[in-house]
Design a protein around this motif. Structure first.
Motif, short mmCIF file in Angstrom:
data_model
loop_
_atom_site.label_atom_id
_atom_site.label_comp_id
_atom_site.label_asym_id
_atom_site.label_seq_id
_atom_site.Cartn_x
_atom_site.Cartn_y
_atom_site.Cartn_z
N ILE A 1 -7.82 -2.64 1.18
CA ILE A 1 -7.41 -4.04 1.06
C ILE A 1 -8.67 -4.89 0.97
O ILE A 1 -9.58 -4.75 1.78
CB ILE A 1 -6.56 -4.50 2.27
CG1 ILE A 1 -5.22 -3.77 2.30
CG2 ILE A 1 -6.33 -6.02 2.23
CD1 ILE A 1 -4.34 -4.12 3.49
N VAL B 1 -6.73 4.02 -0.87
CA VAL B 1 -6.15 2.68 -1.03
C VAL B 1 -6.73 1.77 0.04
O VAL B 1 -6.68 2.08 1.23
CB VAL B 1 -4.61 2.71 -0.91
CG1 VAL B 1 -4.03 1.32 -1.18
CG2 VAL B 1 -4.01 3.73 -1.86
N VAL C 1 -5.85 5.93 3.38
CA VAL C 1 -5.44 4.53 3.33
C VAL C 1 -6.20 3.77 4.41
O VAL C 1 -6.25 4.21 5.56
CB VAL C 1 -3.93 4.36 3.52
CG1 VAL C 1 -3.54 2.88 3.48
CG2 VAL C 1 -3.16 5.14 2.45
N GLN D 1 0.83 -1.20 0.00
CA GLN D 1 0.00 0.00 0.00
C GLN D 1 0.87 1.25 0.00
O GLN D 1 0.63 2.20 -0.76
CB GLN D 1 -0.91 0.02 1.23
CG GLN D 1 -2.07 -0.95 1.18
CD GLN D 1 -2.99 -0.76 2.37
OE1 GLN D 1 -2.57 -0.92 3.52
NE2 GLN D 1 -4.23 -0.40 2.11
#
Length: 305
Positions: A262, A260, A230, A145
């Protein structure tokens, strides 16, 4: 310069420590043996899917090998310690553990190992335990990341411009801490600053409230310094997005160029075009599938056999 469309799909491979998969031509009869599966409660989408896959694979293996099994989900570390101690007293032959918080159950896990019971940790790590652990490269996820954020803003960094981000993490688990460390180390090396950090508890609602509170309480000039967000999971990202989409304040959010996450769930992927067109924001997702736990279950049963 603003980059409107961005996507990173990086598959982080699972890491196996200490167990070799056994190759057998015929199935070993494990009738009379007991296998225990002890995991954290499904608090978010990824963990819910992981538990489902683990349960299904354990059931499939039980039918194939003939062993008995029990699956326990735990809301907190106290419940998990109690569940593990019960399994130890009831003489389980194999216990598979996905920790709520690894440090909280480490001593109990080591006691089980010392008693001679086979114990394997998967998905969420437990430090300091002499047992095989099968999980994703959590530090590497955060590092990936960070590397993407650095690459995305490389022109700004080369020009000496300040880049600040907001960071939403999951909880105090080993996985969350390692992801955070990978991100922090990478950003520090590049000179990117984490302006504020928020605990999302892997929860859409909690993350939305955290983002809403920040948008309502922060000075307009402070909001304008943020270039990226993030998060450690799509569920957290959904909450942040909810807050952004509901925001009716006067601050201009167009300075936030990147988010960003996951997981790369379908709902997250489906927002790519809308966020590019509406907010000028690029979305990037790190692909991390919960199905990898199937391999962990298979290897543990092969170990028992």
């Amino acid at each position: 310069m603003k980059k409107v469309l961005a996507l990173v799909l990086a598959l982080t491979m699972a890491l196996l420590v200490g167990v070799a998969s056994a190759e057998t031509e015929e199935t070993t009869d494990l009738s009379g043996m007991k296998v225990g599966l002890c995991t954290a409660t499904a608090t978010h989408g990824f963990n819910a899917e992981l538990i489902t896959h683990a349960q299904n694979e354990t059931a499939r293996k039980a039918e194939e090998y003939g062993f008995d099994y029990n699956i326990v989900t735990c809301a907190d570390s106290t419940a998990q310690v109690n569940a593990l101690e019960t399994m130890a007293v009831e003489d389980y032959d194999l216990i598979l553990v996905s920790a709520v918080v690894g440090d909280d159950i480490a001593a109990t896990c080591q006691e089980i190992v010392d008693s001679g019971t086979k114990l394997m940790v998967f998905s969420r790590g437990v430090d300091g335990v002499d047992a095989p652990q099968y999980m994703g490269d959590q530090y590497g996820m955060g590092q990936t990341q960070g590397e993407y954020v650095v690459e995305f803003f490389q022109d700004d960094l080369d020009a000496g411009n300040t880049v600040e981000i907001l960071f939403f993490y999951g909880d105090d688990s080993v996985n969350s801490q390692e992801r955070a460390a990978g991100l922090q180390d990478t950003l520090d090396a590049a000179g990117i600053t984490i302006n504020q950090t928020f605990r999302g508890d892997w929860s859409r609602q909690t993350s939305m409230e955290q983002m809403e509170n920040w948008l309502l309480s922060a000075e307009t000039k402070d909001i304008s310094t943020i270039r990226a967000i993030v998060t450690q999971d799509d569920e957290i990202s959904y909450g942040v997005m909810d807050a952004i989409e509901l925001y009716m304040g006067t601050a201009d959010l167009s300075n936030i160029d990147l988010m960003v996450s996951i997981g790369s769930q379908r709902d997250y992927l489906n927002k790519y075009d809308m966020y590019a067109e509406t907010y000028g924001m690029a979305l990037a997702g790190l692909d991390y599938s919960p199905t990898y736990c199937i391999d962990a279950i298979d290897m543990a049963i092969d170990w028992l056999a």
